[in-house]
Design a protein around this motif. Structure first.
Motif, PDB file in Angstrom:
ATOM      1  N   ARG A 220       0.821  -1.198   0.000  1.00  8.85           N
ATOM      2  CA  ARG A 220       0.000   0.000   0.000  1.00  8.85           C
ATOM      3  C   ARG A 220       0.863   1.260   0.000  1.00  8.85           C
ATOM      4  O   ARG A 220       1.915   1.319   0.642  1.00  8.85           O
ATOM      5  N   LYS A 221       0.385   2.271  -0.723  1.00 12.26           N
ATOM      6  CA  LYS A 221       1.095   3.548  -0.741  1.00 12.26           C
ATOM      7  C   LYS A 221       1.097   4.145   0.665  1.00 12.26           C
ATOM      8  O   LYS A 221       0.071   4.230   1.326  1.00 12.26           O
ATOM      9  N   GLY A 222       2.277   4.534   1.113  1.00 10.11           N
ATOM     10  CA  GLY A 222       2.400   5.095   2.454  1.00 10.11           C
ATOM     11  C   GLY A 222       2.647   4.043   3.511  1.00 10.11           C
ATOM     12  O   GLY A 222       2.833   4.353   4.685  1.00 10.11           O
ATOM     13  N   GLY A 223       2.635   2.746   3.080  1.00  7.80           N
ATOM     14  CA  GLY A 223       2.850   1.665   4.041  1.00  7.80           C
ATOM     15  C   GLY A 223       1.613   1.354   4.864  1.00  7.80           C
ATOM     16  O   GLY A 223       0.516   1.866   4.603  1.00  7.80           O
ATOM     17  N   LYS A 224       1.793   0.520   5.864  1.00  2.39           N
ATOM     18  CA  LYS A 224       0.656   0.100   6.687  1.00  2.39           C
ATOM     19  C   LYS A 224       1.119  -0.194   8.108  1.00  2.39           C
ATOM     20  O   LYS A 224       2.170  -0.806   8.314  1.00  2.39           O
TER      21      LYS A 224
END
Length: 453
Positions: A220-224
Motif C-alpha cells: 500500500r502507498k504510504g505503508g501500513k
C-alpha cells in the motif's frame, strides 16, 4: 355474490371491538354485541336515546358538529366509567352528514400492552447492564480449577506481566484475555486480538509488524501499520501461538526482549508499549521437544500460565453459562425465550467437545428456530438429543437391574461411572482429582466405597 343489508349488520356483529352508531341529532341507532358485552350495556337500554343526554361531552358530538373524523382519540367516558380509545368517523350520504360511527378499544387493553412493552424495555436495559458489567463476572464458577484460574487472572490484571492461557479450543480464552484487559490500567486503550493460525505464514510478519511503502509488490502507498503498532498502549492478544513458524517466533522474541520493532522493509525503530497475552491449545513443551517451538520464547511467554478447564469438567456451571449466553442472544435478536428445567437437564448431559463456543452456537440455533415463549426439546439439535437419550437409557438400564431401585442407588451408579470415566481420561490420579473438583481424601474414600483399584 352481492351483499345485502343484513350482511352489513353481520359484519359489525362479528367485530370484537365495540361499535356505536348515532344520527346527526345524536340519537343512538345501533350498538353491536361487543359493545353490550364489554361495557355491560343492554342494547334496549340505550338504542333510541339521545347521546347528548347520556354523555353531554361525548367526543362523538364533536364529530357531528364539525364533520371531521377523530382518529386514535383517547377520552374518559363518564357513563361507562372508563377510558376509551376510539376512531370516530362521520357518516355521509351524497356528501351530506347524517351521523357518525365509533369503533372503540378498551383502554385497559392498550395499557396492558404498554405495560408489557415497558417490561421488555426494562428487561432490555437490564441485559445491556449485564453486558457492560465487570467481565470477570462472566467467568464465575463453582468448580475449584476454574475458580483458581479466575483468581489468578484477577490478581495479575493490574500488572503488565505476560500471561499465557492454556485450554482446548472454544473454552473462552479470548473472554479471559478481554477480562484481564478490562481490569487493567490499559482498559481505555486498544485490545487487539490476532489468531496466529488463521493468517498465512507469508503474511503474518507484515500483519504483526506492518510494512513500509514499496517493501514488496502490491504494498500500500504510504505503508501500513501492523497489529503491534495498533495495539500500542493497550493489549495484544496472540491466540494459537503454537502455530507460529520458527522465523516469526525469532522476531517476536526479539520484540519482547527489546520492546522495539521495525516494519517490514523499513529501518526506523518503533518503540513498543503493549501488554501481551497469549493462548494455545497445544502442549508447548512437547513442541519444544520436537523442535517446533523456541524454548527461549516459551520462557518469555510462560510467565503466568493459566489453565482453563474444558466445559465437560465444569458442568455445574452450565446453567449460569447458558443464562449469560442466552441473555446476550436475546438482546441481540430482541426475542425473549425462557428455558425450562428439563431443557437445562438435556444440555447438561452433553459433553460439549466444542466447549463454550459450541454451546453458544447451539443456543443461537435454538433461538433462531424457536417461535414460542419457551424452549422445547424439539428446538435442541438432534445429535444432542440422541446423546442425552442414550445417557438416560444407560443409567436406567444399569439402575433397573436391582429391584426397587432407590434414588441413592441411581446417584451412586452415576458417581461410580463418572469416577471411572475421569480416571480413564487422566494421566494420573492427581489430575483426576483436579478434574473432579474434590479433595484427595474424598477421592480415595470413594475409590474404596466402589471397590475401584
Amino acid at each position: 355474490m352481492k351483499l345485502e343489508k343484513h350482511h352489513y349488520k353481520a359484519i359489525l356483529e362479528s367485530l370484537e371491538d365495540p361499535v356505536i352508531v348515532v344520527l346527526k341529532d345524536s340519537t343512538i341507532v345501533y350498538i353491536n354485541e361487543a359493545y353490550s358485552r364489554q361495557f355491560n350495556v343492554p342494547s334496549e337500554k340505550i338504542i333510541g336515546r339521545k347521546l347528548k343526554e347520556i354523555e353531554e361531552n361525548a367526543r362523538i358530538l364533536k364529530v357531528l358538529e364539525t364533520g371531521e373524523a377523530l382518529i386514535n382519540d383517547c377520552s374518559y367516558v363518564h357513563s361507562l366509567k372508563r377510558d376509551v380509545y376510539a376512531n370516530i368517523t362521520p357518516l355521509k350520504d351524497n356528501g351530506k352528514l347524517i351521523g357518525a360511527v365509533t369503533i372503540m378499544k378498551n383502554l385497559n387493553e392498550i395499557t396492558k400492552l404498554q405495560n408489557e412493552l415497558e417490561r421488555y424495555k426494562r428487561y432490555s436495559m437490564q441485559l445491556e447492564g449485564q453486558l457492560n458489567q465487570d467481565h470477570f463476572s462472566l467467568l464465575e464458577s463453582q468448580v475449584p480449577q476454574m475458580i483458581s484460574a479466575v483468581n489468578i487472572a484477577r490478581k495479575v490484571a493490574g500488572t503488565d506481566v505476560t500471561v499465557i492461557l492454556y485450554g482446548e479450543s472454544g473454552v473462552g480464552k479470548e473472554v479471559f484475555a478481554k477480562a484481564i484487559h478490562e481490569a487493567s490500567t490499559r482498559k481505555d486503550k486498544p485490545f487487539i486480538p490476532i489468531n496466529m493460525a488463521s493468517i498465512p505464514d507469508n503474511l503474518l510478519e507484515s500483519e504483526l509488524f506492518g510494512y513500509e511503502e514499496g517493501s514488496f509488490t502490491g504494498s500500500r502507498k504510504g505503508g501500513k501499520k501492523g497489529l503491534l503498532e495498533l495495539a500500542n498502549g493497550g493489549t495484544l492478544f496472540l491466540d494459537e501461538v503454537g502455530e507460529m513458524s520458527m522465523k516469526v517466533q525469532a522476531k517476536l522474541l526479539r520484540v519482547i526482549q527489546e520492546r522495539v520493532f521495525h516494519r517490514v522493509g523499513g529501518t526506523k525503530p518503533y518503540s513498543l508499549d503493549v501488554r501481551i497475552i497469549c493462548a494455545t491449545n497445544r502442549n508447548l513443551k512437547e513442541l519444544i521437544k520436537k523442535g517446533a517451538f523456541r524454548e527461549d520464547l516459551y520462557y518469555r511467554l510462560n510467565v503466568v500460565p493459566i489453565h482453563i478447564p474444558p466445559l465437560r469438567e465444569r458442568k455445574q456451571d452450565i446453567p449460569y453459562i447458558i443464562s449469560n449466553l442466552l441473555n446476550n442472544l436475546i438482546l441481540k435478536y430482541k426475542k425473549p425465550v425462557t428455558m425450562p428445567d428439563e431443557i437445562y437437564d438435556i444440555l447438561r448431559n452433553y459433553d460439549w467437545p466444542g466447549n463454550i463456543r459450541e454451546l453458544s452456537n447451539v443456543l443461537e440455533r435454538m433461538l433462531a428456530v424457536c417461535n414460542r415463549p419457551k424452549f422445547e426439546k424439539s428446538d435442541i439439535p438432534e445429535y444432542i438429543q440422541h446423546v442425552s437419550d442414550s445417557w438416560t437409557a444407560n443409567v436406567y438400564t444399569k439402575s433397573s437391574k436391582k429391584d426397587h431401585t432407590s434414588l441413592n442407588d441411581v446417584l451412586e451408579q452415576i458417581e461410580k461411572t463418572k469416577l471411572l470415566e475421569v480416571m480413564a481420561n487422566s494421566r494420573n490420579r492427581t489430575e483426576a482429582i483436579k478434574k473432579l473438583g474434590i479433595s484427595r481424601k474424598t477421592f480415595y474414600a470413594k475409590l474404596k466405597k466402589y471397590g475401584i483399584k
